[in-house]
Design an enzyme around this catalytic site. Structure first.
Site, PDB file in Angstrom:
ATOM      1  N   GLY A  62      43.490  38.273  35.104  1.00  0.00           N
ATOM      2  CA  GLY A  62      44.296  38.433  33.900  1.00  0.00           C
ATOM      3  C   GLY A  62      43.646  39.293  32.837  1.00  0.00           C
ATOM      4  N   LEU A 111      45.276  41.678  31.437  1.00  0.00           N
ATOM      5  CA  LEU A 111      45.632  42.851  32.238  1.00  0.00           C
ATOM      6  C   LEU A 111      45.486  44.160  31.464  1.00  0.00           C
ATOM      7  CD1 LEU A 111      48.863  41.533  34.033  1.00  0.00           C
ATOM      8  CD2 LEU A 111      46.496  41.544  34.892  1.00  0.00           C
ATOM      9  N   GLU A 155      45.534  48.761  32.327  1.00  0.00           N
ATOM     10  CA  GLU A 155      46.175  49.752  33.191  1.00  0.00           C
ATOM     11  C   GLU A 155      45.569  49.765  34.603  1.00  0.00           C
ATOM     12  OE1 GLU A 155      48.876  51.404  32.741  1.00  0.00           O
ATOM     13  OE2 GLU A 155      48.725  52.818  34.420  1.00  0.00           O
ATOM     14  N   GLY A 156      44.279  49.464  34.707  1.00  0.00           N
ATOM     15  CA  GLY A 156      43.643  49.427  36.032  1.00  0.00           C
ATOM     16  C   GLY A 156      44.312  48.402  36.934  1.00  0.00           C
ATOM     17  N   HIS A 157      44.573  47.201  36.378  1.00  0.00           N
ATOM     18  CA  HIS A 157      45.274  46.178  37.164  1.00  0.00           C
ATOM     19  C   HIS A 157      46.682  46.653  37.542  1.00  0.00           C
ATOM     20  CE1 HIS A 157      42.595  43.332  34.694  1.00  0.00           C
ATOM     21  NE2 HIS A 157      42.254  43.071  35.945  1.00  0.00           N
ATOM     22  N   ARG A 176      36.469  42.965  30.319  1.00  0.00           N
ATOM     23  CA  ARG A 176      35.290  42.664  29.491  1.00  0.00           C
ATOM     24  C   ARG A 176      35.038  43.732  28.423  1.00  0.00           C
ATOM     25  NH1 ARG A 176      33.336  40.178  34.536  1.00  0.00           N
ATOM     26  NH2 ARG A 176      32.896  37.986  34.091  1.00  0.00           N
TER      27      ARG A 176
HETATM   28  P1  AMP Z   1      39.600  41.195  37.633  1.00  0.00           P
HETATM   29  O1  AMP Z   1      40.791  40.734  36.879  1.00  0.00           O
HETATM   30  O2  AMP Z   1      38.564  41.873  36.804  1.00  0.00           O
HETATM   31  O3  AMP Z   1      39.050  40.142  38.563  1.00  0.00           O
HETATM   32  O4  AMP Z   1      40.111  42.347  38.593  1.00  0.00           O
HETATM   33  C1  AMP Z   1      41.211  42.143  39.457  1.00  0.00           C
HETATM   34  C2  AMP Z   1      41.328  43.335  40.369  1.00  0.00           C
HETATM   35  O5  AMP Z   1      41.509  44.503  39.582  1.00  0.00           O
HETATM   36  C3  AMP Z   1      40.076  43.567  41.220  1.00  0.00           C
HETATM   37  O6  AMP Z   1      40.450  43.992  42.516  1.00  0.00           O
HETATM   38  C4  AMP Z   1      39.374  44.653  40.462  1.00  0.00           C
HETATM   39  O7  AMP Z   1      38.534  45.452  41.281  1.00  0.00           O
HETATM   40  C5  AMP Z   1      40.537  45.460  39.951  1.00  0.00           C
HETATM   41  N1  AMP Z   1      40.180  46.265  38.788  1.00  0.00           N
HETATM   42  C6  AMP Z   1      39.603  45.853  37.634  1.00  0.00           C
HETATM   43  N2  AMP Z   1      39.382  46.892  36.811  1.00  0.00           N
HETATM   44  C7  AMP Z   1      39.817  48.001  37.474  1.00  0.00           C
HETATM   45  C8  AMP Z   1      39.851  49.397  37.163  1.00  0.00           C
HETATM   46  N3  AMP Z   1      39.379  49.874  36.020  1.00  0.00           N
HETATM   47  N4  AMP Z   1      40.366  50.232  38.095  1.00  0.00           N
HETATM   48  C9  AMP Z   1      40.844  49.772  39.277  1.00  0.00           C
HETATM   49  N5  AMP Z   1      40.824  48.467  39.624  1.00  0.00           N
HETATM   50  C10 AMP Z   1      40.329  47.596  38.735  1.00  0.00           C
END
Ligand code: AMP
Length: 281
Positions: free
Chosen positions: A31, A33, A35-37, A187
Site C-alpha cells: 500500500g 500506492l 505510480e510504481g505500484h 518510504r
Molecule cells: P511494496 O508495496 O513496497 O511492498 O511493493 C509492492 C510491489 O511494488 C513490489 O513488487 C515492488 O517491487 C514494487 N515496486 C515498489 N516500488 C516500485 C517502483 N518504483 N517501480 C516498480 N515497482 C515498484
C-alpha cells in the site's frame, strides 16, 4: 472495483471471474500506492482480464527494530488510486485475517536470502516468501507482477514459485523513477526535503556505473569505483552495500556484462532506501 477483506470473499470473487473465462493477474503490495505500484497494475492488465491487487503491511517481514508501526498507510487514498487504474478486486486483509494464530509453517528461502538485503535484514525474506506464498494460494493467479526495484525479492519469489511448483507465472516490471531519477518508494514519504535531495546520490551512483559500462568498462572494481565516487560527494548517507551481481543468481561478479545488476542500499537519516539498475538494458 470490488473490495474484499477476507480470504473467502477474495476466493469467491476470483472464482466468479474464472467462470467468465478470465485470466487472473495479481499485484501484491504494502500500500501507500505510488505510480510504481500502478504501473505494475498496467503490466498485469497486459496479461490478464481480471486484476487483483492486495494491500497488506506484512508484520512477518519486519524485524522488531524496523518501521512496521510507522510504515505509511492510506487505505482510502489507495482504494481510489487502485480503482482509478482499473484494479478489479482490491484485497485488504487485516493482520487477524492473514495470521489468525502464530504460523505453524513458513517458507525457508534459499541461500540467496543471506546476501544483500537479507544480510542487513535477517528473517526478512522468510517473511516475504511466506506472505507471497499465502497470497498466491489465496488468489491463485495465472500471473503475478513484481517490481525490479526489489530485485532480490523478485529473484527469490521466482525461485520459490519454480521450486514449489506454484502454477503462477512471475512477471518482473521495470523500476519507476521520479523525473530526477529517485526510484519511487512508499518510504520516500519519510524523507525531509534535504534528505530527499541527498537520496539522489543512490540513483546517481547507479547511473555513473551504467555510463561507465556504456563507455566500455567491464571490470567490476572500476565500475564500483565510479559509483562510489558519486557517493563520496554525499558523505552524510550511510551505505549498506554497493555491488555488482549476476542478473540471475545475484552472486557478486568480477566482470560485468549485459544483464549484470548494479545494486545499492543506503540509509538517509533514519530512512533505508534501495535501488538497482540492469547494465546494458
Ligand atoms: P511494496 O508495496 O513496497 O511492498 O511493493 C509492492 C510491489 O511494488 C513490489 O513488487 C515492488 O517491487 C514494487 N515496486 C515498489 N516500488 C516500485 C517502483 N518504483 N517501480 C516498480 N515497482 C515498484
Amino acid at each position: 472495483m470490488l473490495t474484499a477483506e477476507t480470504i473467502a470473499a477474495t476466493r469467491a470473487a476470483v472464482a466468479a471471474a474464472r467462470t467468465e473465462g478470465k485470466r487472473i493477474g495479481f499485484v501484491p503490495t504494502m500500500g501507500s500506492l505510488h505510480e510504481g505500484h500502478l504501473r505494475l497494475v498496467d503490466e498485469a492488465r497486459r496479461h490478464a482480464a481480471f486484476v487483483v491487487m492486495s494491500i497488506f503491511v506484512n508484520p512477518l517481514q519486519f524485524a522488531p527494530t524496523e518501521d512496521l508501526a510507522r510504515y505509511p498507510r492510506d487505505p482510502d487514498g489507495d482504494a481510489a488510486k487502485a480503482a482509478g487504474r482499473g484494479v478489479d478486486l482490491l484485497f485488504m486483509p487485516g493482520v487477524g485475517e492473514m495470521y489468525p494464530r502464530e504460523m505453524r509453517a513458513e517458507v525457508i528461502p534459499c541461500a540467496l536470502h543471506r546476501r544483500w538485503e537479507g544480510a542487513v535484514r535477517p528473517g526478512h525474506f522468510a517473511g516475504v516468501l511466506t506472505v507471497v506464498a499465502k497470497l498466491l494460494n489465496i488468489v491463485q493467479p495465472d500471473i503475478a507482477v513484481f517490481g525490479q526495484k526489489d530485485v532480490q525479492q523478485a529473484t527469490l519469489v521466482r525461485a520459490m514459485v519454480e521450486d514449489l511448483a506454484i502454477p503462477t507465472t512471475i512477471v518482473v516490471a521495470p523500476t519507476t523513477r521520479e523525473e530526477d531519477g529517485l526510484a519511487m518508494s512508499s518510504r520516500n514519504s519519510y524523507l525531509s526535503r534535504d534528505e530527499r535531495r541527498r537520496a539522489l546520490a543512490l540513483s546517481r551512483s547507479l547511473f555513473a556505473m551504467r555510463d561507465s559500462f556504456a563507455r566500455g568498462e567491464r571490470r567490476a572494481d572500476a565500475l564500483l569505483t565510479a559509483g562510489r565516487k558519486v557517493l563520496d560527494d554525499e558523505p552524510t548517507i550511510a551505505i549498506d552495500y554497493l555491488a555488482l551481481a549476476d542478473g540471475m543468481t545475484l552472486e557478486p561478479v568480477e566482470t560485468a556484462e549485459k544483464g549484470t545488476v548494479a545494486m545499492i542500499a543506503a540509509r538517509v537519516g533514519k530512512t533505508r532506501l534501495i535501488d538497482n539498475l540492469i547494465l546494458g538494458a
